[in-house]
Design an enzyme around this catalytic site. Structure first.
Site, short mmCIF file in Angstrom:
data_model
loop_
_atom_site.label_atom_id
_atom_site.label_comp_id
_atom_site.label_asym_id
_atom_site.label_seq_id
_atom_site.Cartn_x
_atom_site.Cartn_y
_atom_site.Cartn_z
N ASP A 13 0.87 -1.36 -0.25
CA ASP A 13 0.04 0.07 0.03
C ASP A 13 0.84 1.28 0.20
O ASP A 13 0.46 2.39 0.69
CB ASP A 13 -0.88 0.02 1.16
CG ASP A 13 -1.85 -1.24 1.20
OD1 ASP A 13 -2.22 -1.66 0.20
OD2 ASP A 13 -2.22 -1.71 2.34
N LYS A 16 1.93 2.14 -5.18
CA LYS A 16 2.51 1.50 -6.45
C LYS A 16 1.69 1.80 -7.64
O LYS A 16 1.81 1.90 -8.63
CB LYS A 16 2.59 0.00 -6.21
CG LYS A 16 3.52 -0.43 -5.10
CD LYS A 16 3.84 -1.97 -4.94
CE LYS A 16 2.42 -2.68 -4.22
NZ LYS A 16 2.07 -1.95 -3.03
N GLY A 40 -4.53 -4.41 -3.66
CA GLY A 40 -5.47 -3.35 -4.06
C GLY A 40 -4.82 -2.04 -4.44
O GLY A 40 -4.18 -1.63 -3.63
N HIS A 41 -4.77 -1.93 -5.83
CA HIS A 41 -4.03 -0.60 -6.38
C HIS A 41 -4.99 0.28 -6.81
O HIS A 41 -5.51 -0.03 -7.55
CB HIS A 41 -2.99 -1.20 -7.38
CG HIS A 41 -1.79 -2.27 -6.82
ND1 HIS A 41 -0.98 -2.79 -7.74
CD2 HIS A 41 -1.83 -2.75 -5.51
CE1 HIS A 41 -0.19 -3.50 -7.19
NE2 HIS A 41 -0.55 -3.56 -5.89
N GLN A 224 1.91 -6.22 -3.04
CA GLN A 224 2.33 -6.29 -1.81
C GLN A 224 3.93 -5.48 -1.71
O GLN A 224 3.92 -4.39 -2.45
CB GLN A 224 2.51 -7.50 -1.33
CG GLN A 224 1.14 -8.30 -1.08
CD GLN A 224 0.64 -9.00 -2.44
OE1 GLN A 224 1.23 -9.49 -3.26
NE2 GLN A 224 -0.53 -8.79 -2.67
P1 GDP Z 1 -0.79 0.45 -3.42
O1 GDP Z 1 -1.37 -0.92 -3.06
O2 GDP Z 1 0.70 0.37 -3.31
O3 GDP Z 1 -1.00 0.62 -4.89
O4 GDP Z 1 -1.52 1.41 -2.76
P2 GDP Z 1 -2.79 1.71 -2.36
O5 GDP Z 1 -3.56 1.86 -3.57
O6 GDP Z 1 -3.35 0.14 -1.81
O7 GDP Z 1 -2.81 2.68 -1.09
C1 GDP Z 1 -2.35 4.03 -1.34
C2 GDP Z 1 -3.54 4.98 -1.45
O8 GDP Z 1 -2.67 6.40 -1.04
C3 GDP Z 1 -4.55 5.01 -2.25
O9 GDP Z 1 -5.66 5.47 -1.93
C4 GDP Z 1 -4.03 6.20 -3.35
O10 GDP Z 1 -5.02 6.82 -3.89
C5 GDP Z 1 -3.32 7.27 -2.21
N1 GDP Z 1 -2.11 7.88 -2.73
C6 GDP Z 1 -1.20 7.48 -3.42
N2 GDP Z 1 -0.21 8.31 -3.72
C7 GDP Z 1 -0.65 9.36 -2.85
C8 GDP Z 1 -0.12 10.64 -2.40
O11 GDP Z 1 0.95 11.19 -2.70
N3 GDP Z 1 -0.83 11.50 -1.60
C9 GDP Z 1 -2.15 10.98 -1.08
N4 GDP Z 1 -2.79 12.13 -0.42
N5 GDP Z 1 -2.73 9.91 -1.46
C10 GDP Z 1 -2.00 9.18 -2.12
P1 IMO Z 2 -0.73 -4.20 -2.14
O1 IMO Z 2 -0.54 -4.92 -3.58
C1 IMO Z 2 -0.89 -4.69 2.21
C2 IMO Z 2 -1.03 -8.77 3.77
C3 IMO Z 2 -2.37 -9.21 4.66
C4 IMO Z 2 -1.67 -10.11 5.40
C5 IMO Z 2 -0.78 -10.68 4.67
C6 IMO Z 2 -0.89 -12.31 4.07
O2 IMO Z 2 -2.08 -3.41 -2.16
O3 IMO Z 2 0.36 -3.49 -1.57
P2 IMO Z 2 -2.51 -12.90 2.07
O4 IMO Z 2 -3.87 -12.62 1.71
O5 IMO Z 2 -1.60 -12.13 1.02
O6 IMO Z 2 -2.13 -14.20 2.36
O7 IMO Z 2 -1.89 -12.05 3.48
O8 IMO Z 2 -0.27 -9.90 3.67
N1 IMO Z 2 -1.49 -8.31 2.29
C7 IMO Z 2 -1.33 -6.93 2.10
N2 IMO Z 2 -1.02 -5.62 2.59
N3 IMO Z 2 -1.04 -4.50 0.71
C8 IMO Z 2 -1.30 -5.59 -0.02
O9 IMO Z 2 -1.40 -5.47 -1.21
C9 IMO Z 2 -1.24 -6.92 0.47
N4 IMO Z 2 -1.63 -8.10 0.12
C10 IMO Z 2 -1.67 -8.77 1.37
O10 IMO Z 2 -3.01 -8.16 5.03
O11 IMO Z 2 -1.01 -9.30 6.52
MG MG Z 3 -2.92 -1.46 -1.94
#
Ligand code: GDP
Ligand code: IMO
Ligand code: MG
Length: 428
Positions: A13, A16, A40-41, A224
């Site tokens: 998270d 990416k 979840g991207h 991840q």
């Molecule tokens: P990922 O799994 O690495 O793709 O990241 P996620 O999407 O799960 O979580 C990142 C969250 O931060 C999402 O809600 C994005 O929309 C948000 N986000 C990404 N970059 C920025 C930033 O520079 N500032 C803010 N405020 N939000 C951001």
């Molecule tokens: P993105 O790509 C954050 C965590 C779960 C748990 C552990 C194992 O959005 O960054 P799993 O279901 O993979 O066997 O769970 O990994 N986890 C993540 N945490 N971002 C993710 O993906 C994750 N995918 C799995 O919360 O701790």
């Molecule tokens: Mg994510």
């Protein structure tokens, strides 16, 4: 024409998805190499928000080729729902998507077993996403997995399903006291999904290598993060795949000499969702404020993400494991308004100072983080696009990170939207 890896350096998270979407503008191919719909991207374009789970974040730019590699695990219902969801929003998914024959399928028994196992573990549970990821990779390693290509060979699929289900149902019924699953129903469902997935299925290793051979710009999208990697993460509180750079080679069939750049995504603070050690976790109002302001709730499960300070011990380790050529710092704007900002520079375990990341969860639980403190800034950095516009203290925080890490900051994200970015170095 380079190939560029976007990899998480923390516990996922990091942002990416936003960066992959941004960089896809100048790439021709975007490929996921591991993980499944546990990811979840988030990509925000104007006032539209998309959350991608198994589909590469490049899919929103429909003229690019998106690839789901052999190192991933694929749950057909979720994948089809994701495709349908995008189509309903007017995003075309057709010849621009290719799914590896070699990826392993997540089967209904994987999810049923995972639920049963996690329930039994009580406070020792991993806190997985319950998407069947671990059990699917378990079967892959045990050589009993069912691959995407098997969907195209109904008789073989049926045989593999029956062989697996006999044992899985024994587990479910006799060990976990759960209801058994019906082979006929699963077969019919999966054959229906097969019909819809068939047009996407192909030899992704050949496609990726052909693109590289033709000098195209290729992005590799990690899911991840490094500290959730099955080999290099905080085992056993990890996911079940190689989220770090090595996963590109095995998960796409790309040789190590073909990966030109590795950009580590570094959230300006740290989050973790699920169980496991987290030395720099902030308990109290500042942690809650980061969670609220940063919207730190899981993009896949909606669970609140634990929040903490930046951890240089973990980041240095991630820089080493991934051979990072640059970093992208995200969510800088979320730190706006803090009085001071801490960065963990080492761990103390008893009288011992640890500069190297210990990895093992049991050791990490005993570590006390040692901090260096930076002054915060009052001004808003939201949406800024130029480094020189950043408040002095924000510049100093970033320079401090860069110096401690020894890796150049090449991008700084200042908001969720595509263009809320300070570009320091072009990747393509
Ligand atoms: P990922 O799994 O690495 O793709 O990241 P996620 O999407 O799960 O979580 C990142 C969250 O931060 C999402 O809600 C994005 O929309 C948000 N986000 C990404 N970059 C920025 C930033 O520079 N500032 C803010 N405020 N939000 C951001
Ligand atoms: P993105 O790509 C954050 C965590 C779960 C748990 C552990 C194992 O959005 O960054 P799993 O279901 O993979 O066997 O769970 O990994 N986890 C993540 N945490 N971002 C993710 O993906 C994750 N995918 C799995 O919360 O701790
Ligand atoms: Mg994510």
């Amino acid at each position: 024409m380079p190939t560029v890896l976007i990899v998480g350096t923390q516990w996922g998270d990091e942002g990416k998805g936003k960066l992959v979407d941004y960089l896809t503008e100048n790439a021709e191919v975007v490929a996921r190499y591991q993980g499944g719909q546990n990811a979840g991207h988030t990509v925000v374009i104007g006032d539209r928000k998309f959350v991608l789970h198994l589909l590469p974040s490049g899919i929103l730019r429909t003229e690019k080729l998106s690839i789901i590699g052999n190192g991933t695990v694929v749950e057909p219902v979720d994948l089809l729902a994701e495709i349908d969801g995008l189509r309903a929003k007017g995003i075309e998914v057709g010849e621009n998507l290719m799914l590896s024959k070699g990826a392993h399928l997540i089967m209904p028994y994987h999810m049923a077993i995972e639920r049963a196992v996690e329930n039994r573990m009580g406070d020792k549970k991993i806190g997985t996403t319950l998407k069947g990821i671990g059990p699917a990779y378990t079967d892959k390693a045990a050589r009993s997995g069912i691959k995407v290509v098997d969907l195209l060979m109904p008789e073989l699929f049926r045989e593999k399903l029956h062989n697996n289900l006999e044992y899985k149902n024994m587990l479910l019924e006799k060990i976990y006291g759960e209801k058994p699953l019906d082979a006929g129903t699963i077969y019919d469902d999966y054959m229906r999904h097969a019909e819809r997935l068939a047009p996407f299925i192909g030899d992704t290793d050949v496609a990726v290598n052909a693109a590289i051979g033709q000098g195209k710009n290729v992005l590799f999208e990690g899911a991840q993060g490094t500290l959730l990697d099955i080999d290099h993460g905080t085992y056993p509180y990890v996911t079940s795949s190689n989220a770090s750079a090595g996963g590109v080679c095995t998960g796409l069939g790309v040789g190590p000499t073909k990966v030109d750049r590795a950009i580590g995504v570094v959230k300006a603070y740290t989050t973790r969702v699920g169980g496991g050690p987290f030395p720099t976790e902030i308990e109290g109002p500042i942690g809650q404020e980061l969670q609220r302001k940063g919207g730190e709730f899981g993009a896949t499960t909606g669970r609140p993400r634990r929040c903490g300070w930046l951890d240089m011990v973990g980041l240095k380790y991630a820089a080493m494991i991934n051979g990072l050529t640059g970093i992208a710092v995200t969510k800088l704007d979320i730190l706006d308004g803090l009085e001071e900002i801490k960065v963990c520079t080492s761990y103390k375990r008893g009288s011992e100072t640890l500069k190297n990341f210990p990895r093992e969860a049991a050791i990490m639980e005993e570590c006390e983080p040692q901090y260096e403190t930076f002054s915060g800034w009052k001004e808003s950095t939201a949406g800024l696009k130029d480094f020189s516009e950043l408040p002095d203290n924000a510049q100093q925080y970033l320079r401090g990170i860069e110096k401690m890490l020894g890796v150049e900051i090449q991008m700084i994200s200042t908001g969720p939207k595509r263009d809320e970015l300070i570009l320091i170095k072009e990747q393509f």
